[in-house]
Scaffold this motif. Structure first.
Motif, PDB file in Angstrom:
ATOM      1  N   ALA A 141       0.837  -1.210   0.000  1.00 26.09           N
ATOM      2  CA  ALA A 141       0.000   0.000   0.000  1.00 26.09           C
ATOM      3  C   ALA A 141       0.866   1.252   0.000  1.00 26.09           C
ATOM      4  O   ALA A 141       0.540   2.256  -0.656  1.00 26.09           O
ATOM      5  N   GLY A 142       1.992   1.207   0.736  1.00 23.70           N
ATOM      6  CA  GLY A 142       2.903   2.347   0.721  1.00 23.70           C
ATOM      7  C   GLY A 142       3.496   2.568  -0.654  1.00 23.70           C
ATOM      8  O   GLY A 142       3.641   3.715  -1.106  1.00 23.70           O
ATOM      9  N   MET A 143       3.823   1.483  -1.340  1.00 23.60           N
ATOM     10  CA  MET A 143       4.355   1.610  -2.694  1.00 23.60           C
ATOM     11  C   MET A 143       3.291   2.134  -3.653  1.00 23.60           C
ATOM     12  O   MET A 143       3.579   2.915  -4.564  1.00 23.60           O
ATOM     13  N   ALA A 144       2.043   1.716  -3.439  1.00 26.37           N
ATOM     14  CA  ALA A 144       0.953   2.220  -4.279  1.00 26.37           C
ATOM     15  C   ALA A 144       0.756   3.719  -4.056  1.00 26.37           C
ATOM     16  O   ALA A 144       0.500   4.482  -5.007  1.00 26.37           O
ATOM     17  N   GLY A 145       0.873   4.173  -2.807  1.00 32.00           N
ATOM     18  CA  GLY A 145       0.782   5.611  -2.532  1.00 32.00           C
ATOM     19  C   GLY A 145       1.854   6.382  -3.254  1.00 32.00           C
ATOM     20  O   GLY A 145       1.608   7.466  -3.802  1.00 32.00           O
ATOM     21  N   ARG A 146       3.040   5.815  -3.289  1.00 28.77           N
ATOM     22  CA  ARG A 146       4.139   6.436  -4.040  1.00 28.77           C
ATOM     23  C   ARG A 146       3.783   6.546  -5.513  1.00 28.77           C
ATOM     24  O   ARG A 146       4.051   7.568  -6.154  1.00 28.77           O
ATOM     25  N   THR A 147       3.167   5.509  -6.066  1.00 30.54           N
ATOM     26  CA  THR A 147       2.818   5.501  -7.485  1.00 30.54           C
ATOM     27  C   THR A 147       1.845   6.614  -7.835  1.00 30.54           C
ATOM     28  O   THR A 147       1.999   7.307  -8.837  1.00 30.54           O
ATOM     29  N   LEU A 148       0.835   6.792  -6.999  1.00 29.25           N
ATOM     30  CA  LEU A 148      -0.238   7.726  -7.326  1.00 29.25           C
ATOM     31  C   LEU A 148       0.112   9.176  -7.024  1.00 29.25           C
ATOM     32  O   LEU A 148      -0.305  10.081  -7.738  1.00 29.25           O
ATOM     33  N   VAL A 149       0.886   9.408  -5.966  1.00 30.36           N
ATOM     34  CA  VAL A 149       1.116  10.779  -5.510  1.00 30.36           C
ATOM     35  C   VAL A 149       2.384  11.398  -6.087  1.00 30.36           C
ATOM     36  O   VAL A 149       2.442  12.608  -6.300  1.00 30.36           O
ATOM     37  N   SER A 150       3.404  10.585  -6.367  1.00 30.34           N
ATOM     38  CA  SER A 150       4.661  11.144  -6.879  1.00 30.34           C
ATOM     39  C   SER A 150       4.473  12.014  -8.122  1.00 30.34           C
ATOM     40  O   SER A 150       5.028  13.117  -8.197  1.00 30.34           O
ATOM     41  N   PRO A 151       3.698  11.563  -9.136  1.00 32.44           N
ATOM     42  CA  PRO A 151       3.517  12.423 -10.308  1.00 32.44           C
ATOM     43  C   PRO A 151       2.812  13.742  -9.992  1.00 32.44           C
ATOM     44  O   PRO A 151       3.086  14.759 -10.626  1.00 32.44           O
ATOM     45  N   ILE A 152       1.915  13.726  -8.984  1.00 31.38           N
ATOM     46  CA  ILE A 152       1.220  14.963  -8.606  1.00 31.38           C
ATOM     47  C   ILE A 152       2.203  15.964  -8.013  1.00 31.38           C
ATOM     48  O   ILE A 152       2.239  17.141  -8.387  1.00 31.38           O
ATOM     49  N   GLY A 153       3.028  15.482  -7.073  1.00 31.30           N
ATOM     50  CA  GLY A 153       4.034  16.362  -6.488  1.00 31.30           C
ATOM     51  C   GLY A 153       5.039  16.849  -7.521  1.00 31.30           C
ATOM     52  O   GLY A 153       5.475  18.002  -7.482  1.00 31.30           O
ATOM     53  N   ALA A 154       5.394  15.978  -8.462  1.00 32.23           N
ATOM     54  CA  ALA A 154       6.358  16.361  -9.484  1.00 32.23           C
ATOM     55  C   ALA A 154       5.788  17.417 -10.415  1.00 32.23           C
ATOM     56  O   ALA A 154       6.481  18.369 -10.795  1.00 32.23           O
ATOM     57  N   ARG A 155       4.522  17.252 -10.798  1.00 37.12           N
ATOM     58  CA  ARG A 155       3.910  18.248 -11.680  1.00 37.12           C
ATOM     59  C   ARG A 155       3.788  19.586 -10.973  1.00 37.12           C
ATOM     60  O   ARG A 155       3.966  20.646 -11.575  1.00 37.12           O
ATOM     61  N   TRP A 156       3.472  19.528  -9.671  1.00 32.30           N
ATOM     62  CA  TRP A 156       3.455  20.738  -8.864  1.00 32.30           C
ATOM     63  C   TRP A 156       4.829  21.401  -8.889  1.00 32.30           C
ATOM     64  O   TRP A 156       4.945  22.621  -9.094  1.00 32.30           O
TER      65      TRP A 156
END
Length: 390
Positions: A47-62
């Protein structure tokens, strides 16, 4: 001098890896101390790895659009303090699953953003990226040893206390980073996204696939190495020393990554070497060798992690435009440490329940896939405009 960008980035990397040096090897042990089964531990880590998958691109685009590159890093660091503080409120598996999703998103979501920020700041000779990043790896070793010692003396509850304190230090270090102010944000437009999609259909896609598959081979290692070695009769201090020995060779590789043969190695070669090292490392570790042999196998971390890490960083620095720099790193993080790693971690729980330490051998499968992708990347014509990073 202490306020120079090099010191500020080194301070952040140091604080981040003090957190990660406990979180990666020992968080599954904390879950085990809560009375959870191996299957639940596998799913919670996944689940922690899945959170990384979904949120990392959002933070990066920000980060790619923000006027100050520091802002998303600081926000994620503060979030870590809150989420780790909530872990002590309940031992229910479903609650821990949700909290693991959030902690994975907030911890690992910082990696692509800070790497893109630091590499960009280092360009032009402002400072050398390798030694700055290596300082973080040195703090990872400190966390390995000290947290392992505390577990031996105080039990697994010391893990959560460490994570909360380290997260607080990370938030302070993030606030001390340079602002990374842009004169104006990058323009938005379909053309930029189209360019990125074209790159994904070519060399960038192969580089991402090779990196993701080789790094995902660490899934069993991150989730169950501490438990497997503990069941083998090794102490927490010995386990910490094993992790630390791997990071020592990682530090050496990062320090030398801009020099000599390593400085001239192409991204494809680095990714391929990482894949070969992964096949050897996990295949032999699955045999439950004695402690001295485990230390020898841990030296392959210089290839399985560091060579793969530098290989993709070098590819992105050479071939990805600045307006997509953080997003490219986030896609790598979302795949290598997120989607593919989540699948590997979830499967690891079942393989550990059935095979024990023999489950390490399952990680050969993604490593072979990564090697194939690296070979195809190597066979492509080199792209123009290459630059070296050190």
């Amino acid at each position: 001098m202490i306020r120079t960008p090099a010191f500020r980035f080194a301070g952040y990397y140091g604080a981040f890896y003090l957190l990660l040096g406990c979180f990666l090897p020992y968080f599954p042990q904390w879950l085990d101390g809560q009375g959870l089964s191996p299957e639940w531990i596998g799913w919670i880590v996944a689940a922690g790895m899945a959170g990384r998958t979904l949120v990392s691109p959002i933070g990066a685009r920000w980060s790619d659009r923000a006027m100050r590159r520091r802002d998303p890093i600081l926000a994620f660091a503060i979030g870590c303090v809150v989420v780790f503080g909530l872990h002590g409120a309940s031992s229910l598996p479903w609650v821990l699953l949700v909290l693991s999703f959030l902690s994975g998103a907030l911890v690992f979501g910082q990696i692509p953003v800070i790497d893109a920020f630091a590499i960009r700041s280092a360009k032009g000779g402002a400072f050398s990226f390798g030694p700055v990043r290596a300082f973080g790896s040195a703090m990872f070793i400190v966390a390995n040893f000290v947290a392992g010692y505390l577990i031996d003396r105080l039990g697994t509850q010391s893990i959560l206390a460490w994570l909360i304190l380290a997260a607080g230090l990370l938030a302070l270090a993030a606030a001390w980073l340079p602002e990374g102010r842009r004169e104006e944000p990058h323009a938005k437009g379909k053309g930029h996204i189209r360019d990125l999609l074209i790159m994904l259909a070519g060399p960038l896609g192969l580089a991402l696939l090779a990196s993701a598959m080789v790094q995902a081979g660490h899934g069993f290692y991150y989730a169950f190495s501490a438990k497997a070695w503990s069941d083998q009769g090794l102490s927490g201090t010995a386990i910490g020393a094993l992790w630390a020995s791997g990071v020592l060779v990682e530090i050496a590789f990062l320090w030398l990554s801009g020099k000599g043969v390593l400085g001239r190695a192409s991204p494809a070669v680095l990714l391929g070497v990482g894949a070969v090292g992964s096949i050897l490392r996990w295949g032999l570790t699955a045999l439950s060798p004695p402690l001295w042999a485990l230390f020898a196998l841990q030296s392959l971390h210089a290839l399985t992690f560091a060579a793969t890490y530098v290989g993709f960083l070098r590819f992105a620095a050479d071939h990805v435009p600045d307006e997509h720099a953080a997003l490219a790193q986030a896609l790598n993080s979302a795949l290598s440490g997120g989607l593919v790693m989540a699948a590997a971690s979830a499967a690891s729980g079942y393989f550990y329940a059935q095979l024990g330490a023999g489950g390490f051998a399952i990680m050969i499968i993604p490593a072979v896939c990564g090697l194939v992708a690296a070979v195809f990347l190597y066979r492509l014509k080199p792209l123009p405009g290459s630059q070296k990073i050190d």
